[in-house]
Scaffold this motif. Sequence first.
Motif, PDB file in Angstrom:
ATOM      1  N   LEU A   1     -71.538  23.370  81.896  1.00 53.19           N
ATOM      2  CA  LEU A   1     -70.323  24.098  82.268  1.00 53.19           C
ATOM      3  C   LEU A   1     -70.064  24.027  83.771  1.00 53.19           C
ATOM      4  CD1 LEU A   1     -68.081  26.085  81.286  1.00 53.19           C
ATOM      5  CD2 LEU A   1     -69.676  27.917  81.849  1.00 53.19           C
ATOM      6  N   ALA A   2     -71.088  24.273  84.568  1.00 51.90           N
ATOM      7  CA  ALA A   2     -70.925  24.310  86.019  1.00 51.90           C
ATOM      8  C   ALA A   2     -70.516  22.950  86.593  1.00 51.90           C
ATOM      9  CB  ALA A   2     -72.219  24.791  86.679  1.00 51.90           C
TER      10      ALA A   2
ATOM     11  N   GLY B   1     -64.222  29.360  81.834  1.00 49.12           N
ATOM     12  CA  GLY B   1     -65.632  29.079  82.115  1.00 49.12           C
ATOM     13  C   GLY B   1     -66.447  30.355  82.217  1.00 49.12           C
ATOM     14  N   SER B   2     -65.896  31.352  82.872  1.00 47.89           N
ATOM     15  CA  SER B   2     -66.572  32.640  82.996  1.00 47.89           C
ATOM     16  C   SER B   2     -66.723  33.320  81.640  1.00 47.89           C
ATOM     17  CB  SER B   2     -65.794  33.534  83.956  1.00 47.89           C
ATOM     18  OG  SER B   2     -66.415  34.767  84.115  1.00 47.89           O
TER      19      SER B   2
ATOM     20  N   VAL C   1     -79.845  28.377  77.978  1.00 50.98           N
ATOM     21  CA  VAL C   1     -78.926  28.818  79.031  1.00 50.98           C
ATOM     22  C   VAL C   1     -78.843  27.826  80.180  1.00 50.98           C
ATOM     23  CG1 VAL C   1     -79.059  31.264  78.446  1.00 50.98           C
ATOM     24  CG2 VAL C   1     -80.607  30.348  80.146  1.00 50.98           C
TER      25      VAL C   1
ATOM     26  N   PHE D   1     -74.620  33.650  77.497  1.00 55.45           N
ATOM     27  CA  PHE D   1     -75.728  34.429  78.044  1.00 55.45           C
ATOM     28  C   PHE D   1     -76.039  35.639  77.170  1.00 55.45           C
ATOM     29  CE2 PHE D   1     -75.444  32.148  82.097  1.00 55.45           C
ATOM     30  CZ  PHE D   1     -76.798  32.045  82.405  1.00 55.45           C
TER      31      PHE D   1
ATOM     32  N   CYS E   1     -69.381  31.435  79.703  1.00 58.80           N
ATOM     33  CA  CYS E   1     -70.677  31.731  80.309  1.00 58.80           C
ATOM     34  C   CYS E   1     -71.162  33.120  79.869  1.00 58.80           C
ATOM     35  CB  CYS E   1     -70.544  31.657  81.825  1.00 58.80           C
ATOM     36  SG  CYS E   1     -72.073  31.433  82.706  1.00 58.80           S
TER      37      CYS E   1
ATOM     38  N   GLY F   1     -67.436  38.423  80.533  1.00 62.20           N
ATOM     39  CA  GLY F   1     -67.039  37.222  81.264  1.00 62.20           C
ATOM     40  C   GLY F   1     -65.611  37.302  81.757  1.00 62.20           C
TER      41      GLY F   1
ATOM     42  N   TYR G   1     -75.311  26.269  80.945  1.00 60.88           N
ATOM     43  CA  TYR G   1     -74.758  26.649  82.243  1.00 60.88           C
ATOM     44  C   TYR G   1     -74.463  25.422  83.101  1.00 60.88           C
ATOM     45  CZ  TYR G   1     -74.038  28.388  86.871  1.00 60.88           C
ATOM     46  OH  TYR G   1     -73.494  28.616  88.106  1.00 60.88           O
TER      47      TYR G   1
END
Length: 136
Positions: free
Chosen positions: A86-87, A46-47, A79, A54, A50, A15, A83
């Motif tokens: 988070l998004a 965030g990345s 997920v 995952f 994520c 990430g 996701y």
Amino acid sequence: MKIFLFRSMIGIFFGAFLAVVFTNLYVISHDHIMLDGTLFLKNSLGSIFCGWFFTVSSLYFENPNLRLYQQTALHFVTVILLYFILAFGIGWVPFNMASFSFAIASFLGFYVVFWTSFYLYFKRQMKKLNEELEML
């Protein structure tokens, strides 16, 4: 626990790597000299998160007590919830119906492609192993 920690580290590093790659691509393509530090921090964290969830959520597929459809359902629900929380929270997906619909459709498309690819790969590996066992 070792597997969980190892996968956690792999996901975090992957990430972080993606965050740096996308930031560099953005800087190169837009000719920016300076970045907004707060925005960079928010997107890179965030990345990283994520990447972590995952990689860790794939542990469902290693639980022999669950059938494949149960593993897939648990993985998918985990997920997609994480996701989209988070998004929406970070702002990767704007909070409106058109963006949400497009994001869900994209997520489902990618999920189906990746799940099918992994399924076919492992099915082929199983077939090779069984053929080699028969030759013994």
